[in-house]
Design an enzyme around this catalytic site. Structure first.
Site, PDB file in Angstrom:
ATOM      1  N   HIS A   1       0.821  -1.224   0.000  1.00  0.00           N
ATOM      2  CA  HIS A   1       0.000   0.000   0.000  1.00  0.00           C
ATOM      3  C   HIS A   1       0.849   1.266   0.000  1.00  0.00           C
ATOM      4  O   HIS A   1       0.347   2.342  -0.295  1.00  0.00           O
ATOM      5  CB  HIS A   1      -1.020  -0.015   1.149  1.00  0.00           C
ATOM      6  CG  HIS A   1      -0.493   0.401   2.489  1.00  0.00           C
ATOM      7  ND1 HIS A   1      -0.104  -0.490   3.456  1.00  0.00           N
ATOM      8  CD2 HIS A   1      -0.280   1.625   3.020  1.00  0.00           C
ATOM      9  CE1 HIS A   1       0.309   0.174   4.524  1.00  0.00           C
ATOM     10  NE2 HIS A   1       0.217   1.458   4.278  1.00  0.00           N
TER      11      HIS A   1
ATOM     12  N   GLN B   1       1.043   6.296  11.403  1.00  0.00           N
ATOM     13  CA  GLN B   1       1.157   6.744  10.015  1.00  0.00           C
ATOM     14  C   GLN B   1       2.589   7.136   9.660  1.00  0.00           C
ATOM     15  O   GLN B   1       3.224   7.895  10.387  1.00  0.00           O
ATOM     16  CB  GLN B   1       0.226   7.924   9.773  1.00  0.00           C
ATOM     17  CG  GLN B   1       0.175   8.334   8.318  1.00  0.00           C
ATOM     18  CD  GLN B   1      -0.903   9.343   8.051  1.00  0.00           C
ATOM     19  OE1 GLN B   1      -1.393  10.017   8.947  1.00  0.00           O
ATOM     20  NE2 GLN B   1      -1.284   9.462   6.800  1.00  0.00           N
TER      21      GLN B   1
ATOM     22  N   ASP C   1       4.912   4.839   9.361  1.00  0.00           N
ATOM     23  CA  ASP C   1       5.727   3.666   9.709  1.00  0.00           C
ATOM     24  C   ASP C   1       5.456   2.498   8.770  1.00  0.00           C
ATOM     25  O   ASP C   1       6.205   1.513   8.778  1.00  0.00           O
ATOM     26  CB  ASP C   1       5.441   3.210  11.144  1.00  0.00           C
ATOM     27  CG  ASP C   1       6.040   4.141  12.170  1.00  0.00           C
ATOM     28  OD1 ASP C   1       7.169   4.614  11.950  1.00  0.00           O
ATOM     29  OD2 ASP C   1       5.366   4.411  13.182  1.00  0.00           O
ATOM     30  N   SER C   2       4.379   2.599   8.011  1.00  0.00           N
ATOM     31  CA  SER C   2       4.018   1.495   7.127  1.00  0.00           C
ATOM     32  C   SER C   2       5.192   1.047   6.286  1.00  0.00           C
ATOM     33  O   SER C   2       5.999   1.855   5.850  1.00  0.00           O
ATOM     34  CB  SER C   2       2.885   1.900   6.185  1.00  0.00           C
ATOM     35  OG  SER C   2       1.668   1.706   6.814  1.00  0.00           O
TER      36      SER C   2
END
Ligand code: ARG
Length: 272
Positions: A82, A219, A221-222
């Site tokens: 993503h 948010q 860190d993905s």
């Protein structure tokens, strides 16, 4: 990020506004017992890139850090699908060997190819992994070993896992310039399913977090690493908010995809 947020929101079946709140970076928060939210962010514990030498910051061409990743071979970075879905490789740069993103420590290496797992359709359906090919091998970072079994020691409930990244320090909060890390126990499949119902797929995902919340990825860190004893067990994927009690962070289960990833590592960088 807007496009990714929209994609993610669609996948999660929530509005973009909800998602903006639901996504957050590495959060170490004091959970408020009365409201169940996390108002007092005390910040994650600072890490040095030497502690997590495989951690990669992904930036756009302008230097904006939008996700994390892990070096898995000298010229390959594992991240979340993503993070890079729909992006052109020329818009992605891998920053290695750098603790503080405001410095020029380490190096910036262009990405030349993006491979998304063919089963990826959205974060809540699993396979949220991608492998990036770098324009040249990096020498200031160390590849991390991948979990090879889906039920290895890195997946025992309670195992001490470490998540690291440059993401926000609270839901919707600011991003730190420096690398943070947090310790989160691996959550049992039962407990994670209790939190997320059928959106949690134990085949392709694993969860980690304290029952009382307080420490989590958020948010930005993905795509970044969740490691157990120095072995990569997870890739930061999604969660309900950040660091909320009873809502652990959800990670792509690396062991499930280890063979698919390994195949990408041996593929010549220049092949179509
Ligand atoms: N999706 C977020 C990102 O793009 C990461 C969310 C992780 N959330 C969590 N609570 N662990 O950066």
């Amino acid at each position: 990020m807007t496009r990714n947020a929209r994609t993610l929101a669609r996948a999660a079946g929530v509005s973009v506004a909800t998602l903006a709140v639901a996504l957050g970076s590495l959060t170490v928060a004091g959970a408020d017992e009365t409201t169940g939210v996390t108002p007092n962010i005390v910040g994650g514990s600072p890490a040095d890139i030497a502690d997590v030498p495989y951690a990669v910051a992904l930036t756009d061409a302008a230097g904006f850090q939008f996700c994390g990743g892990s070096l898995v071979a000298e010229d390959k970075v594992l991240t979340a699908a993503h993070c890079v879905e729909g992006q052109d490789p020329s818009d992605v740069v891998a920053v290695t060997g750098r603790t503080d993103l405001t410095t020029s420590e380490g190096s910036e290496t262009p990405v030349t190819d993006i491979w998304l797992h063919p089963d990826y359709t959205g974060v809540t359906t699993g396979a949220d992994i991608a492998v990036l090919t770098l324009s040249s091998p990096v020498t200031d970072a160390e590849p991390v070993e991948l979990a090879s079994a889906t039920d290895g020691p890195g997946y025992s409930p309670g195992a001490d896992a470490t998540v690291a990244g440059w993401g926000t320090t609270s839901e919707g909060g600011p991003s730190p310039d420096t690398l943070l890390q947090g310790s989160v126990p691996v959550t049992s499949d039962e407990d994670c399913a209790a939190a997320y119902g059928s959106e949690y797929d134990p085949e392709g995902m694993v969860c980690a977090g304290l029952p009382e919340g307080g420490v989590d990825a958020c948010q930005g860190d993905s795509g970044g690493p969740l490691a157990v004893d120095g072995v990569l067990a997870g890739v930061v994927s999604w969660g309900q908010g950040c660091a909320r009690p009873d809502f652990p962070g959800v990670y792509a289960r690396v062991g499930t995809y280890a063979e698919d990833i390994a195949e990408q590592l041996t593929r010549p960088a220049t092949s179509p």
